[in-house]
Design a protein around this motif. Structure first.
Motif, PDB file in Angstrom:
ATOM      1  N   ASP A   1      45.556  16.733   0.264  1.00 26.67           N
ATOM      2  CA  ASP A   1      47.125  17.336   0.100  1.00 26.67           C
ATOM      3  C   ASP A   1      47.517  17.251  -0.998  1.00 26.67           C
ATOM      4  O   ASP A   1      47.259  15.736  -1.190  1.00 26.67           O
ATOM      5  N   TYR A   2      47.688  17.444  -1.378  1.00 28.21           N
ATOM      6  CA  TYR A   2      48.987  17.398  -3.086  1.00 28.21           C
ATOM      7  C   TYR A   2      50.326  17.611  -2.785  1.00 28.21           C
ATOM      8  O   TYR A   2      49.987  18.918  -2.365  1.00 28.21           O
ATOM      9  N   VAL A   3      50.868  17.573  -4.020  1.00 30.61           N
ATOM     10  CA  VAL A   3      52.098  18.389  -4.282  1.00 30.61           C
ATOM     11  C   VAL A   3      52.026  19.133  -6.186  1.00 30.61           C
ATOM     12  O   VAL A   3      51.382  18.748  -6.631  1.00 30.61           O
ATOM     13  N   ASP A   4      52.782  20.248  -5.661  1.00 30.94           N
ATOM     14  CA  ASP A   4      52.831  21.441  -7.236  1.00 30.94           C
ATOM     15  C   ASP A   4      53.532  21.890  -7.572  1.00 30.94           C
ATOM     16  O   ASP A   4      54.631  21.766  -6.711  1.00 30.94           O
ATOM     17  N   VAL A   5      53.948  22.190  -8.620  1.00 26.13           N
ATOM     18  CA  VAL A   5      54.887  22.927  -8.931  1.00 26.13           C
ATOM     19  C   VAL A   5      54.496  24.564  -9.284  1.00 26.13           C
ATOM     20  O   VAL A   5      53.368  24.933  -9.711  1.00 26.13           O
ATOM     21  N   GLU A   6      55.352  25.174  -8.530  1.00 27.39           N
ATOM     22  CA  GLU A   6      54.838  26.848  -7.979  1.00 27.39           C
ATOM     23  C   GLU A   6      54.903  27.604  -9.987  1.00 27.39           C
ATOM     24  O   GLU A   6      53.754  28.321  -9.717  1.00 27.39           O
ATOM     25  N   ASP A   7      55.528  27.573 -10.857  1.00 31.04           N
ATOM     26  CA  ASP A   7      55.394  27.567 -11.423  1.00 31.04           C
ATOM     27  C   ASP A   7      56.597  27.374 -12.354  1.00 31.04           C
ATOM     28  O   ASP A   7      57.323  27.019 -12.857  1.00 31.04           O
TER      29      ASP A   7
ATOM     30  N   LEU B   1      43.704  20.531  -1.497  1.00 25.51           N
ATOM     31  CA  LEU B   1      42.105  20.891  -3.141  1.00 25.51           C
ATOM     32  C   LEU B   1      41.154  21.795  -1.634  1.00 25.51           C
ATOM     33  O   LEU B   1      40.308  22.554  -2.628  1.00 25.51           O
ATOM     34  N   ALA B   2      41.437  21.670  -0.744  1.00 32.19           N
ATOM     35  CA  ALA B   2      40.182  22.483  -0.258  1.00 32.19           C
ATOM     36  C   ALA B   2      40.438  24.212  -0.240  1.00 32.19           C
ATOM     37  O   ALA B   2      39.560  24.735  -0.759  1.00 32.19           O
ATOM     38  N   ASP B   3      41.682  24.129   0.120  1.00 30.70           N
ATOM     39  CA  ASP B   3      42.415  25.393  -0.149  1.00 30.70           C
ATOM     40  C   ASP B   3      41.930  26.045  -1.424  1.00 30.70           C
ATOM     41  O   ASP B   3      41.466  27.130  -1.902  1.00 30.70           O
ATOM     42  N   ASP B   4      42.479  25.417  -2.766  1.00 36.36           N
ATOM     43  CA  ASP B   4      42.495  25.469  -3.249  1.00 36.36           C
ATOM     44  C   ASP B   4      40.747  25.978  -4.020  1.00 36.36           C
ATOM     45  O   ASP B   4      40.588  27.014  -4.862  1.00 36.36           O
ATOM     46  N   LEU B   5      39.549  25.729  -3.590  1.00 38.27           N
ATOM     47  CA  LEU B   5      38.459  25.516  -4.390  1.00 38.27           C
ATOM     48  C   LEU B   5      37.729  26.488  -3.387  1.00 38.27           C
ATOM     49  O   LEU B   5      37.413  27.559  -3.962  1.00 38.27           O
ATOM     50  N   THR B   6      38.753  26.879  -2.373  1.00 33.51           N
ATOM     51  CA  THR B   6      37.458  27.624  -1.608  1.00 33.51           C
ATOM     52  C   THR B   6      38.231  28.777  -2.270  1.00 33.51           C
ATOM     53  O   THR B   6      37.519  30.161  -1.723  1.00 33.51           O
TER      54      THR B   6
ATOM     55  N   ALA C   1      45.026  34.733  -9.895  1.00 32.81           N
ATOM     56  CA  ALA C   1      44.939  34.535  -9.176  1.00 32.81           C
ATOM     57  C   ALA C   1      43.828  32.546  -9.008  1.00 32.81           C
ATOM     58  O   ALA C   1      44.859  31.859  -9.219  1.00 32.81           O
ATOM     59  N   TRP C   2      42.849  33.063  -9.122  1.00 34.67           N
ATOM     60  CA  TRP C   2      41.741  31.825  -9.094  1.00 34.67           C
ATOM     61  C   TRP C   2      42.065  31.491 -10.557  1.00 34.67           C
ATOM     62  O   TRP C   2      41.630  29.544 -10.337  1.00 34.67           O
ATOM     63  N   GLY C   3      42.673  31.406 -11.766  1.00 36.12           N
ATOM     64  CA  GLY C   3      42.581  30.186 -12.945  1.00 36.12           C
ATOM     65  C   GLY C   3      43.825  29.395 -12.256  1.00 36.12           C
ATOM     66  O   GLY C   3      43.624  28.059 -12.626  1.00 36.12           O
ATOM     67  N   GLU C   4      44.696  29.992 -11.810  1.00 37.44           N
ATOM     68  CA  GLU C   4      45.790  28.909 -11.417  1.00 37.44           C
ATOM     69  C   GLU C   4      45.515  27.632  -9.959  1.00 37.44           C
ATOM     70  O   GLU C   4      45.664  27.019 -10.440  1.00 37.44           O
ATOM     71  N   ARG C   5      45.447  28.259  -9.391  1.00 39.88           N
ATOM     72  CA  ARG C   5      44.244  27.514  -8.470  1.00 39.88           C
ATOM     73  C   ARG C   5      42.877  26.979  -8.754  1.00 39.88           C
ATOM     74  O   ARG C   5      43.199  25.679  -9.176  1.00 39.88           O
ATOM     75  N   CYS C   6      42.422  27.024 -10.238  1.00 41.81           N
ATOM     76  CA  CYS C   6      41.584  25.983 -10.492  1.00 41.81           C
ATOM     77  C   CYS C   6      41.949  25.364 -11.058  1.00 41.81           C
ATOM     78  O   CYS C   6      41.738  24.092 -11.135  1.00 41.81           O
ATOM     79  N   ALA C   7      42.936  25.820 -12.512  1.00 41.48           N
ATOM     80  CA  ALA C   7      43.627  24.392 -13.108  1.00 41.48           C
ATOM     81  C   ALA C   7      44.430  23.172 -11.980  1.00 41.48           C
ATOM     82  O   ALA C   7      44.129  22.593 -12.529  1.00 41.48           O
ATOM     83  N   ALA C   8      44.573  24.189 -10.812  1.00 43.41           N
ATOM     84  CA  ALA C   8      45.206  22.788  -9.827  1.00 43.41           C
ATOM     85  C   ALA C   8      44.883  21.984  -9.741  1.00 43.41           C
ATOM     86  O   ALA C   8      44.855  20.471  -9.663  1.00 43.41           O
TER      87      ALA C   8
END
Length: 202
Positions: A102-108, A120-125, A157-164
């Motif tokens: 788990d981590y904290v992120d800036v939505e936009d 991380l698991a959600d992002d990578l998946t 979608a996935w570009g943002e998740r991958c960058a995070a």
């Protein structure tokens, strides 16, 4: 695996076919890597392995984002079949990452700046799910469809998740490598020096 690059669709020029082939290779590597990590095959090196896989995929995505829009030959996207079930991958990654998932992120960062929770698991998946959908087109020989989907989903979608994921994995790896106890690091370095100078080890 058959090589569908270029010849499967008439009108697919060489440059586009090569980009699709290169992207497909990166997609294949990414999907294989996260499955291996989720299965516990790289437990000791999970963070650097995931960071490398996500970084390489982010580079492939950046190439897609920098090129002009890919336009499929057909107006409607063919159905590639049912989505691959990646829940076991998500669960395996959660277990592997444990308390650092788990981590904290800036939505936009441009429009809102709102802080939101992340995983991380959600992002990578999520990245894997988008890539796998395009991979279905690719392996069926629909090169332009695959490239269009990878480009569109990278931007949406996935570009943002991958960058995070890359940012968080880099932060975790930095803490692991730089926050280590100085005395333990010194002992490890001395042990390595002695091992190198020991003629019995040569």
């Amino acid at each position: 695996m058959t090589d569908p690059s270029g010849a499967a669709e008439t009108g697919t020029d060489t440059a586009v076919a090569e980009l699709a082939s290169d992207t497909g290779l990166e997609v294949q590597r990414y999907l294989a890597t996260i499955r291996e990590v989720a299965a516990g095959q790289s437990a000791d090196t999970a963070l650097p392995v995931l960071l490398l896989a996500a970084s390489q995929m982010q580079l492939a995505g950046a190439r897609l984002g920098a090129m002009v829009d890919v336009v499929p030959q057909e107006r409607f996207e063919p159905d590639p079949g049912p989505d691959t079930d990646l829940e076991a991958v998500r669960t395996g990654l959660r277990q592997m990452l444990g308390g650092v998932d788990d981590y904290v992120d800036v939505e936009d960062p441009v429009l809102s700046g709102e802080v939101v929770p992340g995983s991380l698991a959600d992002d990578l998946t999520a990245v894997a799910a988008d890539l796998d959908y395009g991979w279905s087109h690719f392996t069926d020989g629909r090169i332009l469809e695959a490239l269009w989907w990878w480009q569109f989903s990278y931007l949406s979608a996935w570009g943002e998740r991958c960058a995070a994921a890359v940012r968080v994995l880099h932060s975790l790896l930095s803490h692991v490598r730089l926050d280590a106890d100085e005395e333990m690091v010194m002992e490890a370095e001395m042990a390595a020096l002695h091992a190198e100078s020991d003629p019995l080890n040569s």
